[in-house]
Each structure stands twice: as C-alpha cells, then as structure tokens.
Design an enzyme around this catalytic site. Sequence first.
Site, PDB file in Angstrom:
ATOM      1  CG  HIS A  92       0.680   1.447   3.072  1.00 14.86           C
ATOM      2  ND1 HIS A  92       0.853   2.606   3.968  1.00 14.86           N
ATOM      3  CD2 HIS A  92       0.440   1.684   1.861  1.00 14.86           C
ATOM      4  CE1 HIS A  92       1.312   3.546   2.840  1.00 14.86           C
ATOM      5  NE2 HIS A  92       1.082   3.008   1.671  1.00 14.86           N
ATOM      6  CB  SER A  93      -3.267   2.388   1.701  1.00  6.33           C
ATOM      7  OG  SER A  93      -4.038   3.223   0.728  1.00  6.33           O
ATOM      8  CG  MET A  94      -8.373  -1.648   1.424  1.00  4.78           C
ATOM      9  SD  MET A  94      -8.620  -2.720  -0.005  1.00  4.78           S
ATOM     10  CE  MET A  94      -7.466  -4.059   0.432  1.00  4.78           C
ATOM     11  CB  ALA A  96      -4.478   1.693   7.800  1.00  2.00           C
ATOM     12  CB  SER A 120       1.230   2.702   7.376  1.00  5.20           C
ATOM     13  OG  SER A 120       1.863   3.461   6.334  1.00  5.20           O
TER      14      SER A 120
END
Length: 251
Positions: A92-94, A96, A120
């Site tokens: 998720h975010s970083m 990903a 994500s």
Amino acid sequence: MSTDDWLRRYHPAPSGAPRLVCFAHAGGSANFWYPLSAALRDRVDVTAVQYPGRQDRYAEPPLTDLHELADRIAGALLPGWPGAEPPALLGHSMGALLAYETGLRLAAATGRGPRLLVASGRRAPSAVRTERGLHDASDEDLLAELSDLGGTVPAVLADPELRELFLPPLRADYRAVETYRHRPGVRLDCPVTVLTGAADHKVTAAEAAAWSEHTAGPVEVRTWPGGHFFLTDHQEALTALLADRLTAGVA
C-alpha cells in the site's frame, strides 16, 4: 541482519497454503496487516515486512533509499523463494513501490517473480509528479499531511511523545519515496491488480493505468470508495479479492 528481523507471521496457516507478502505505507509497520492476516489465516500464509526504525526495530536507523530497502527485503525473502509457488506481493502506497522493486530483484535472482502484485494506493513507478517534497518539510507540515491523508488516529498526532517515535521513520520513508526513480527497461511478468480510492488525490486514473508499463502480464484497476486509506474501510472486500486470486484451484 537475519530474516527474522524483516518478516513477521502473526497467524499459522494450513500446510501448502498460498503465500502473500505485505508491505506497509510510509511511516507504517508490519502490524498494519494484522487484521488481514487474521482474516486470511485459514486460507493464506500471510507475511508482513517490518521496516527498520519502528516498533521492535525502533533502535535501528531507518533507511532513506527505496532501492536499498528493496535490496534488503529481497535478501530476507530469497532463502524461501520461490518454493513450490512464488508468493503474491501486496503493498500500500510506498509499500506498492517496495513490493514492485522487491519482485524485480527476486525475479532477477531466481528467474521467477511473484505470482501476483497487488499495488494499492500508489501511482505507477513511471508516473512521476513534479510537486513539493515533504521529506525536508517542517514537523508541522508532515503532521498536516498525515491528517489530510487519514489513517492515523488524531490523538496519536497530538501526542508529543508519540510524535518523537514516528516522525523520524516517517521522514525517512518520505525521503525514500520522493527520491525514488524506477529503472527503465525492466518489468515484471505477473498479473498486477491496482487498487485505488475514488477520493484519493494521490492517484489519478491515468496514473493507476500506467502500471501496465511495468509488467508483461495483465493489469486490472479496481476503484473503491474512500480516500488514501480506503483499504481500512474495505477489509472484507480485500480479503475476498485476495482469497479468490490466491486460492483458485487449491484443494
């Protein structure tokens, strides 16, 4: 640095269960994925990556280079990779970006990349924006960013002692993300599922679709209601999606 420093398994999984490795957001830690691990425990073997500089690794200096961080994580995963079937990677975010870069390294080292990448809340690595960086901003600006994104309990942001704990690794993570550039000419060959929040200003539709530039496999984009931390509001849907993707055809 041992494998145990980097990887956390919260729940036992059935023998032969498909594997999933999860990467948290900037400032996040392995236990962000505890609810997902609990929800999938009877079907999927979930491992969460623990970055240095937080929780039980608080005494270690956080890393500020995303490529170095991916190198270290890939090294921790390599002894068990790929096994009978390579794990899926979820970030998720970083996280990903880290999942993507870690997958590239493992594919290069073993000839087999992840079976699936779930990216994500993050635009594609090639979708670079020109915007103000926050890694060298004031504490107040960083706290305002967290408040805007949601996902952090307001009482935590207001507590001076807690801020002393989470701001240094958060700043390091922002530096890692904001100075990151992908390596042109390399890509995965697995399916990629991109998850976005409809109200997340961090990822546009075009930036999500651009993940197709980073794999030879199929790409699907799913958009759910919510902002940057939409995942926390869609735990049941995420669990169902992962169970469907990872356990299809498993007896």
